[in-house]
Design a protein around this motif. Structure first.
Motif, PDB file in Angstrom:
ATOM      1  N   SER A   1      11.563 -39.975 -53.340  1.00  0.00           N
ATOM      2  CA  SER A   1      12.133 -39.121 -52.304  1.00  0.00           C
ATOM      3  C   SER A   1      13.312 -39.835 -51.631  1.00  0.00           C
ATOM      4  O   SER A   1      13.433 -41.058 -51.694  1.00  0.00           O
ATOM      5  N   PRO A   2      14.190 -39.073 -50.974  1.00  0.00           N
ATOM      6  CA  PRO A   2      15.349 -39.694 -50.308  1.00  0.00           C
ATOM      7  C   PRO A   2      14.919 -40.546 -49.114  1.00  0.00           C
ATOM      8  O   PRO A   2      13.981 -40.203 -48.396  1.00  0.00           O
TER       9      PRO A   2
ATOM     10  N   LEU B   1      22.917 -39.359 -51.560  1.00  0.00           N
ATOM     11  CA  LEU B   1      23.068 -37.989 -51.092  1.00  0.00           C
ATOM     12  C   LEU B   1      23.738 -37.966 -49.730  1.00  0.00           C
ATOM     13  O   LEU B   1      23.316 -38.667 -48.811  1.00  0.00           O
TER      14      LEU B   1
ATOM     15  N   GLN C   1      14.187 -29.629 -55.207  1.00  0.00           N
ATOM     16  CA  GLN C   1      15.209 -30.382 -55.936  1.00  0.00           C
ATOM     17  C   GLN C   1      14.979 -30.203 -57.431  1.00  0.00           C
ATOM     18  O   GLN C   1      13.919 -30.504 -57.954  1.00  0.00           O
TER      19      GLN C   1
ATOM     20  N   TYR D   1      12.149 -28.528 -48.995  1.00  0.00           N
ATOM     21  CA  TYR D   1      13.291 -28.489 -49.898  1.00  0.00           C
ATOM     22  C   TYR D   1      12.798 -28.472 -51.339  1.00  0.00           C
ATOM     23  O   TYR D   1      11.725 -28.981 -51.655  1.00  0.00           O
TER      24      TYR D   1
ATOM     25  N   ASP E   1      17.700 -21.157 -47.754  1.00  0.00           N
ATOM     26  CA  ASP E   1      18.626 -20.563 -48.717  1.00  0.00           C
ATOM     27  C   ASP E   1      17.934 -19.969 -49.945  1.00  0.00           C
ATOM     28  O   ASP E   1      18.500 -19.121 -50.625  1.00  0.00           O
TER      29      ASP E   1
ATOM     30  N   GLN F   1      20.270 -32.282 -59.311  1.00  0.00           N
ATOM     31  CA  GLN F   1      20.789 -31.427 -58.245  1.00  0.00           C
ATOM     32  C   GLN F   1      20.493 -32.023 -56.878  1.00  0.00           C
ATOM     33  O   GLN F   1      19.649 -32.895 -56.731  1.00  0.00           O
ATOM     34  N   GLY F   2      21.175 -31.463 -55.876  1.00  0.00           N
ATOM     35  CA  GLY F   2      20.848 -31.842 -54.512  1.00  0.00           C
ATOM     36  C   GLY F   2      19.627 -31.075 -54.029  1.00  0.00           C
ATOM     37  O   GLY F   2      18.930 -30.424 -54.803  1.00  0.00           O
ATOM     38  N   LEU F   3      19.375 -31.158 -52.734  1.00  0.00           N
ATOM     39  CA  LEU F   3      18.221 -30.509 -52.139  1.00  0.00           C
ATOM     40  C   LEU F   3      18.613 -29.121 -51.621  1.00  0.00           C
ATOM     41  O   LEU F   3      19.650 -28.982 -50.954  1.00  0.00           O
TER      42      LEU F   3
ATOM     43  N   PHE G   1      10.930 -30.576 -58.060  1.00  0.00           N
ATOM     44  CA  PHE G   1      10.412 -31.614 -57.163  1.00  0.00           C
ATOM     45  C   PHE G   1      10.506 -31.040 -55.758  1.00  0.00           C
ATOM     46  O   PHE G   1      11.580 -30.656 -55.312  1.00  0.00           O
TER      47      PHE G   1
ATOM     48  N   TYR H   1      10.431 -29.168 -42.612  1.00  0.00           N
ATOM     49  CA  TYR H   1      11.296 -28.524 -43.596  1.00  0.00           C
ATOM     50  C   TYR H   1      10.676 -28.631 -44.983  1.00  0.00           C
ATOM     51  O   TYR H   1      10.002 -29.610 -45.290  1.00  0.00           O
TER      52      TYR H   1
ATOM     53  N   LEU I   1      10.088 -31.363 -51.705  1.00  0.00           N
ATOM     54  CA  LEU I   1      10.136 -32.381 -50.666  1.00  0.00           C
ATOM     55  C   LEU I   1       9.929 -31.762 -49.300  1.00  0.00           C
ATOM     56  O   LEU I   1      10.575 -30.773 -48.946  1.00  0.00           O
TER      57      LEU I   1
ATOM     58  N   TYR J   1      21.712 -40.633 -47.583  1.00  0.00           N
ATOM     59  CA  TYR J   1      20.382 -40.953 -48.074  1.00  0.00           C
ATOM     60  C   TYR J   1      20.517 -41.591 -49.458  1.00  0.00           C
ATOM     61  O   TYR J   1      21.383 -41.212 -50.252  1.00  0.00           O
TER      62      TYR J   1
ATOM     63  N   LEU K   1      17.254 -25.843 -49.326  1.00  0.00           N
ATOM     64  CA  LEU K   1      16.306 -25.538 -48.265  1.00  0.00           C
ATOM     65  C   LEU K   1      15.525 -24.262 -48.572  1.00  0.00           C
ATOM     66  O   LEU K   1      16.120 -23.207 -48.822  1.00  0.00           O
TER      67      LEU K   1
ATOM     68  N   TYR L   1      12.050 -23.582 -43.002  1.00  0.00           N
ATOM     69  CA  TYR L   1      11.947 -24.594 -41.982  1.00  0.00           C
ATOM     70  C   TYR L   1      11.279 -24.019 -40.744  1.00  0.00           C
ATOM     71  O   TYR L   1      11.254 -22.802 -40.547  1.00  0.00           O
TER      72      TYR L   1
ATOM     73  N   GLN M   1      16.435 -36.407 -40.632  1.00  0.00           N
ATOM     74  CA  GLN M   1      15.186 -35.966 -41.220  1.00  0.00           C
ATOM     75  C   GLN M   1      14.584 -37.118 -42.019  1.00  0.00           C
ATOM     76  O   GLN M   1      15.299 -37.912 -42.622  1.00  0.00           O
ATOM     77  N   HIS M   2      13.258 -37.169 -42.016  1.00  0.00           N
ATOM     78  CA  HIS M   2      12.545 -38.158 -42.815  1.00  0.00           C
ATOM     79  C   HIS M   2      11.662 -37.413 -43.805  1.00  0.00           C
ATOM     80  O   HIS M   2      11.095 -36.368 -43.476  1.00  0.00           O
ATOM     81  N   PHE M   3      11.547 -37.971 -44.998  1.00  0.00           N
ATOM     82  CA  PHE M   3      10.912 -37.257 -46.094  1.00  0.00           C
ATOM     83  C   PHE M   3       9.558 -37.837 -46.478  1.00  0.00           C
ATOM     84  O   PHE M   3       9.322 -39.037 -46.354  1.00  0.00           O
ATOM     85  N   GLY M   4       8.681 -36.936 -46.969  1.00  0.00           N
ATOM     86  CA  GLY M   4       7.478 -37.374 -47.649  1.00  0.00           C
ATOM     87  C   GLY M   4       7.815 -37.820 -49.066  1.00  0.00           C
ATOM     88  O   GLY M   4       8.989 -37.806 -49.475  1.00  0.00           O
TER      89      GLY M   4
ATOM     90  N   PHE N   1      22.746 -30.544 -48.027  1.00  0.00           N
ATOM     91  CA  PHE N   1      22.918 -31.717 -48.873  1.00  0.00           C
ATOM     92  C   PHE N   1      23.955 -31.475 -49.953  1.00  0.00           C
ATOM     93  O   PHE N   1      24.057 -30.364 -50.508  1.00  0.00           O
ATOM     94  N   GLY N   2      24.704 -32.524 -50.259  1.00  0.00           N
ATOM     95  CA  GLY N   2      25.498 -32.519 -51.465  1.00  0.00           C
ATOM     96  C   GLY N   2      24.585 -32.782 -52.657  1.00  0.00           C
ATOM     97  O   GLY N   2      23.407 -33.101 -52.502  1.00  0.00           O
ATOM     98  N   SER N   3      25.141 -32.669 -53.851  1.00  0.00           N
ATOM     99  CA  SER N   3      24.337 -32.840 -55.062  1.00  0.00           C
ATOM    100  C   SER N   3      24.141 -34.303 -55.435  1.00  0.00           C
ATOM    101  O   SER N   3      23.380 -34.612 -56.342  1.00  0.00           O
TER     102      SER N   3
ATOM    103  N   LEU O   1      19.616 -29.717 -42.463  1.00  0.00           N
ATOM    104  CA  LEU O   1      20.690 -30.397 -43.148  1.00  0.00           C
ATOM    105  C   LEU O   1      21.102 -29.650 -44.410  1.00  0.00           C
ATOM    106  O   LEU O   1      20.274 -29.029 -45.072  1.00  0.00           O
TER     107      LEU O   1
ATOM    108  N   ARG P   1      21.255 -23.594 -37.168  1.00  0.00           N
ATOM    109  CA  ARG P   1      20.149 -23.619 -38.117  1.00  0.00           C
ATOM    110  C   ARG P   1      19.365 -24.920 -38.015  1.00  0.00           C
ATOM    111  O   ARG P   1      18.191 -24.948 -38.251  1.00  0.00           O
TER     112      ARG P   1
END
Lengths: 112, 115
Positions: free
Chosen positions: A43-44, A88, B37, B35, B59, B41-43, B88, B33, B90, A36, B45, B48, B104-107, A102-104, A100, A97
């Motif tokens: 957003s991604p 990402l 952020q 997330y 998590d 940092q990454g996303l 943030f 889902y 998502l 991404y 969860l 979901y 996955q597609h994000f808003g 995600f890495g940072s 996804l 589960r």
């Protein structure tokens, strides 16, 4: 150990060069891999997906997957300043589960 | 146009207050889902849901709650128990198939801050 690891960068490349972004993952049963792009404050957005070993090309982007080494990479050819963003790496672990991990992210800077 | 709509774009929370973030999709996706952020940092969860009236903790579910009463909607409540809610948020969705390979597609996200 993080489940999905990326170098945070910034990775700086000159315009027109190839940018190489790398990602390693820890779960051997991972099945699906995604890249991404995320611009600052946005957003991604999905740019590539790959599911089997080897290379997958889409325009200037090539995703590479090596499941034996648990490694996935993204190459961006002819990098443009508009490619400057955070990339990402995301992995579906296949453990049931179905979300996804995600890495940072790696921040890429393309210098004009 | 099909897509995922998150609202509001910006939200401010007072101490002790619960706030709800909206997520609506018209993609006919089964799975949704949430997330979080944090800067740089990454996303991560939060929750979901793969089907209406069912959802699973991710998590970092503590201090958050969700509901899935309709396929199109998956609102997230940030409760007063979440002591560090500034982030943030998502929302994402994806089509469910027998394979795991749907992306996955994000808003566009909601940015939450503490007043």
């Amino acid at each position: 150990q993080k489940e999905v690891e990326q170098n945070s960068g910034p990775l700086s490349v000159p315009e027109g060069a190839i940018a190489s972004l790398n990602c390693t993952y820890s779960d051997r049963v991972s099945q699906s891999f995604f890249w991404y792009r995320q611009y600052s404050g946005k957003s991604p957005e999905l740019i590539m997906s790959i599911y089997s070993n080897g290379d997958k090309e889409d325009g200037r982007f090539t995703a590479q997957l090596n499941k034996a080494s648990q490694y996935v990479s993204l190459l961006i050819r002819d990098s443009q300043p508009s490619d400057s963003a955070t990339y990402l790496c995301a992995v579906n672990s296949g453990t049931g589960r179905r979300a996804l991990t995600f890495g940072s992210g790696t921040r890429l800077q393309v210098q004009p | 146009d099909g897509g995922i709509t998150q609202s509001p774009k910006y939200l401010f929370r007072k101490e002790g207050q619960n706030v709800t973030l909206s997520c609506e999709q018209n993609l006919n996706h089964d799975a949704m889902y949430w997330y979080r952020q944090d800067p740089g940092q990454g996303l991560r969860l939060i929750y979901y849901s793969q089907i209406v009236n069912d959802f699973q903790k991710g998590d970092i579910a503590e201090g958050y709650s969700v509901s899935r009463e309709k396929k199109e909607s998956f609102p997230l409540t940030v409760t007063s128990a979440q002591k560090n809610p500034t982030a943030f948020y998502l929302c994402a969705s994806k089509a469910m198939t027998s394979a795991s390979n749907q992306p996955q597609h994000f808003g566009d996200g909601t940015r939450l801050s503490i007043l």
